[in-house]
Motif scaffolding. Structure first.
Motif, PDB file in Angstrom:
ATOM      1  N   GLY A 297      11.627  18.623  61.681  1.00  0.00           N
ATOM      2  CA  GLY A 297      12.967  19.225  61.699  1.00  0.00           C
ATOM      3  C   GLY A 297      12.873  20.724  61.634  1.00  0.00           C
ATOM      4  N   VAL A 298      13.942  21.323  61.730  1.00  0.00           N
ATOM      5  CA  VAL A 298      15.309  20.880  61.541  1.00  0.00           C
ATOM      6  C   VAL A 298      15.761  20.174  62.818  1.00  0.00           C
ATOM      7  CG1 VAL A 298      17.685  21.670  61.165  1.00  0.00           C
ATOM      8  CG2 VAL A 298      15.796  22.772  59.955  1.00  0.00           C
ATOM      9  N   ASN A 299      16.289  18.960  62.667  1.00  0.00           N
ATOM     10  CA  ASN A 299      16.735  18.146  63.776  1.00  0.00           C
ATOM     11  C   ASN A 299      18.144  18.558  64.216  1.00  0.00           C
ATOM     12  OD1 ASN A 299      14.365  16.489  63.685  1.00  0.00           O
ATOM     13  ND2 ASN A 299      15.213  15.562  61.842  1.00  0.00           N
TER      14      ASN A 299
ATOM     15  N   TYR B  94      16.058  17.303  57.965  1.00  0.00           N
ATOM     16  CA  TYR B  94      14.659  17.718  57.988  1.00  0.00           C
ATOM     17  C   TYR B  94      13.918  16.985  56.887  1.00  0.00           C
ATOM     18  CZ  TYR B  94      15.448  20.426  53.787  1.00  0.00           C
ATOM     19  OH  TYR B  94      15.751  20.792  52.497  1.00  0.00           O
TER      20      TYR B  94
END
Length: 146
Positions: free
Chosen positions: A32-34, A39
């Motif tokens: 992530g950060v997705n 994350y």
């Protein structure tokens, strides 16, 4: 989140300074950060320090959007005491839990009884005080007749 990462890094640095050799990172995962704001990361060092954290957005896109982070860390203190901390950070603040953290003293019995009495006998609600000042109108000047 940066504070939490810095805190974990501080533990690693504190333990690394006492060793003559660098302490290896034996495991590291980071995702992530997705796109949805989530994350997660985790790591483990050669001297037994472990930490992990995951976070996500709650109520994304709304007026009440907030992030929530959960994590934990474990290490051994210089005196040999195993330390373990779990935490959550959200709209209610940072909330750590661990046996090594200080706790407040117990509430004295008389104070506890008073708090229970107050809770059982709430005062009636009163209208909110106003910060508005009264407006005074002056009277038109009186004409005098002579």
């Amino acid at each position: 989140m940066k504070v939490i990462i810095a805190l974990c890094a501080l533990f690693v640095v504190a333990h690394a300074q006492k060793a003559e050799e660098p302490i290896p990172i034996v495991k590291y995962d980071n995702e992530g950060v997705n796109a949805d704001g989530s994350y997660q990361w985790s790591y483990e060092t050669g001297n037994g320090i472990t930490a992990q954290e995951q976070g996500q957005l709650k109520n994304a896109g709304s007026e009440n959007e907030a992030s929530e982070v959960q994590g934990s860390a474990q290490w051994t203190a210089p005196d040999g005491t195993p330390i373990s901390i779990n935490y959550i950070a959200n709209e209610e603040g940072f909330q750590p839990q661990g046996d090594h953290l200080p706790t407040p003293p117990p509430i004295p019995p008389a104070i506890q009884r008073a708090l229970e009495w107050i809770a059982a006998h709430p005062e009636p609600e009163q209208p909110a005080a106003s910060n508005l000042q009264p407006v005074y109108k002056s009277a038109a000047p009186q004409q005098r007749r002579y």
